[in-house]
Design a protein around this motif. Structure first.
Motif, PDB file in Angstrom:
ATOM      1  N   PHE A  17      -8.310  -4.259  -5.875  1.00  0.00           N
ATOM      2  CA  PHE A  17      -7.496  -4.018  -7.071  1.00  0.00           C
ATOM      3  C   PHE A  17      -6.625  -2.774  -6.892  1.00  0.00           C
ATOM      4  N   ILE A  18      -7.282  -1.672  -6.528  1.00  0.00           N
ATOM      5  CA  ILE A  18      -6.571  -0.391  -6.502  1.00  0.00           C
ATOM      6  C   ILE A  18      -7.092   0.475  -5.359  1.00  0.00           C
ATOM      7  N   PHE A  19      -6.138   1.048  -4.604  1.00  0.00           N
ATOM      8  CA  PHE A  19      -6.486   1.932  -3.487  1.00  0.00           C
ATOM      9  C   PHE A  19      -5.874   3.320  -3.714  1.00  0.00           C
ATOM     10  N   PRO A  20      -6.495   4.372  -3.175  1.00  0.00           N
ATOM     11  CA  PRO A  20      -5.865   5.705  -3.259  1.00  0.00           C
ATOM     12  C   PRO A  20      -4.528   5.687  -2.503  1.00  0.00           C
ATOM     13  N   GLY A  21      -3.513   6.363  -3.031  1.00  0.00           N
ATOM     14  CA  GLY A  21      -2.187   6.387  -2.403  1.00  0.00           C
ATOM     15  C   GLY A  21      -2.198   7.156  -1.093  1.00  0.00           C
TER      16      GLY A  21
END
Ligand code: ATP
Length: 505
Positions: A17-21
């Motif tokens: 879903f979401i990863f650190p930039g």
């Protein structure tokens, strides 16, 4: 619902879903990248908002203004002077904090000492911060004397006087980095709406009341980004500026608070977790006549999801020419640059006036976080095993349907499943996937965890090779419900009606 942010962060990373930039280079604080499923969920949320606020209404227009913004826009809007947060440094650890965040995290007795040192009535937090910013030297000394702890070290710090830090990101337009080329990345989408007020009005001949809606990125150089995607430096907003006649503003303000509360519930947030908070007068921004925040019970605490403000004629009044002739009521900077009259001519009296504006301003990322937190469910199965399910509204789920062949080595079955996937995709209901990774049990578990509401399995019966030798079940498939785990058998021709009904808004 999720109990901690950590379990959400772990799920988001594990399932995509979401990863650190900028992760492979150690990360860029305050930025996140939306992965394969995050982008779908986020898009679905934005589409639902757009549909409700633009398509389903007859008093709203859409807009997509640029992110790079002329310096004067953010000068006259007041952002250059006042869009700042209080910041303080610990001289020992060299760590920097947003003052109010730092103080909120202190043990009670530390805060009590600080109230006393600053001679502020205990419990009036807002007044404490104000008093500290009014006499920063004294405040720095008081913080050190009160032994305000540094969260990084857990030890009392040697604190500098607090000071304001402007949160706008600057950049230069063109090849020369000089003062005249300075521009900003917008800190909110709202200004793009105000400065296009006349363009939209001229192009659409709207009558009051009407609104302009916009979804887009905004950038704030937050001093302490934290709590996953709750507070980041690059985020998205969904904003409406709803223009009304002065005098009708209070009615429309109440109307929008109700409307927005209703919508978040339709998105799946439960009423108990949504708390409307009327800002007391001392907390109001200088331009606001009234603000109601919609707070959500996030795993990390009760915090703002959306703000709905009555901004009077401050915004159009700040950016218009002929300010004096228009009799603006808000306190605005004297505008010496605007080339347009951002006003409305009363069709009956012929008189010009500046409309008031009601602004419902929601964060997309905070919305995604709230949806994930609310949907996250741990269940114990009769077998004693645990399953994690994301009970998202089917309409918001990243994947609507997974089509799964029972076995991978029978071309009649896999080909049938692939054709069915293409057919269901053609219904235009969102993402449909063909899924033949792992065994069927694994596929179900994976789709439970990412919130896929329906898993459709193509088996021997489907291709007319039932165990009993009949072809009675030819062209039927099993449809498994994510939440109940029950399976029903439907003819493939029934799937369209079934799915349309389940995925209808
Ligand atoms: P906060 O007090 O939490 O910093 P704010 O009151 O400054 O937020 P607004 O200026 O009212 O926020 O912005 C409107 C909405 O934009 C907020 O309700 C929130 O959903 C979203 N938003 C603001 N700042 C951020 C951020 N740094 N990261 C993610 N979303 C944000």
């Amino acid at each position: 619902p999720a109990e901690t942010l950590d379990e959400l962060v772990a799920l988001c990373k594990r399932r995509g879903f979401i990863f650190p930039g900028s992760e492979i280079y150690g990360g860029l604080q305050g930025t996140y990248d939306y992965g394969p499923l995050g982008v779908e969920l986020k898009n679905n949320l934005k589409q639902a908002w757009w549909r409700r606020n633009v398509y389903e209404r007859d008093d709203m227009e859409g807009l997509d203004a640029s992110i790079l913004t002329h310096r004067l826009v953010l000068h006259y809007s007041g952002h250059e002077a006042t869009f700042a947060d209080p910041m303080v440094d610990n001289r020992i650890t060299k760590k920097r904090y947003r003052l109010d965040h730092l103080l909120k995290d202190q043990p009670e007795e530390v805060l009590r000492r600080l109230y006393r040192a600053m001679e502020v009535e205990e419990g009036n937090f807002h007044a404490l911060v104000q008093a500290m910013m009014a006499s920063p030297e004294r405040a720095g000394g008081a913080m050190t004397a009160a032994q305000v702890l540094d969260p990084a070290s857990g030890e009392p710090g040697d604190w500098t006087p607090p000071r304001y830090f402007n949160m706008m990101f600057k950049t230069y337009v063109g090849p020369v980095e000089e003062e005249a080329a300075l521009a900003y990345l917008r800190p909110e989408t709202a200004q793009g709406i105000f400065i296009n007020f006349k363009n939209v009005l001229d192009a659409t001949s709207r009558k009051l009341p009407f609104g302009i809606a916009q979804i887009g990125k905004a950038f704030r150089n937050e001093i302490t980004p934290r709590n996953f995607i709750f507070r980041v430096r690059e985020f998205e907003q969904m904003e409406i500026e709803y223009f009304v006649r002065p005098g009708e503003d209070e009615y429309w303000h109440r109307y929008w608070v109700e409307e927005r509360l209703k919508w978040w519930q339709e998105m799946g947030l439960s009423r108990e977790n949504l708390v409307p908070y009327q800002q007391p007068p001392e907390e109001l921004a200088h331009y606001a006549k009234a603000t109601v925040d919609i707070l959500y019970r996030f795993p990390h605490g009760l915090e703002e999801l959306e703000g709905i403000a009555n901004r009077t004629d401050f915004d159009l009044g700040s950016h218009t020419k002929d300010q004096e002739a228009l009799g603006i009521t808000a306190k605005v900077l004297k505008n010496e640059h605007s080339t347009q009259r951002l006003a409305y001519r009363d069709p009956e009296t012929g008189k010009w006036f500046v409309p008031y504006v009601i602004e419902p301003s929601a964060g997309v990322d905070r919305g995604v976080l709230a949806l994930l937190a609310e949907a996250f469910t741990r269940e114990e199965l009769p077998s004693g095993e645990e399953r994690i399910v994301l009970k998202l509204k089917p309409q918001l789920a990243p994947i609507k349907v997974a089509v799964i062949p029972l076995v991978k080595n029978r071309p009649e079955i896999t080909e049938y499943a692939k054709r069915l996937k293409a057919r269901l995709l053609g219904l235009g209901l969102g993402r449909v996937v063909y899924e033949d990774t792992g065994n069927i049990g694994k596929a179900y578990r994976r789709h439970d965890e990412v919130g896929t509401p329906f898993a459709i399995t193509v088996d021997y019966d489907t291709i007319g090779q039932s165990k009993d030798g009949t072809t009675k079940l030819k062209d039927t498939v099993t449809v498994r419900d994510r939440d109940t785990m029950e399976q029903i058998r439907l003819h493939v021709d029934e799937l369209e009606g079934f799915l349309r009904e389940k995925l209808r808004w």
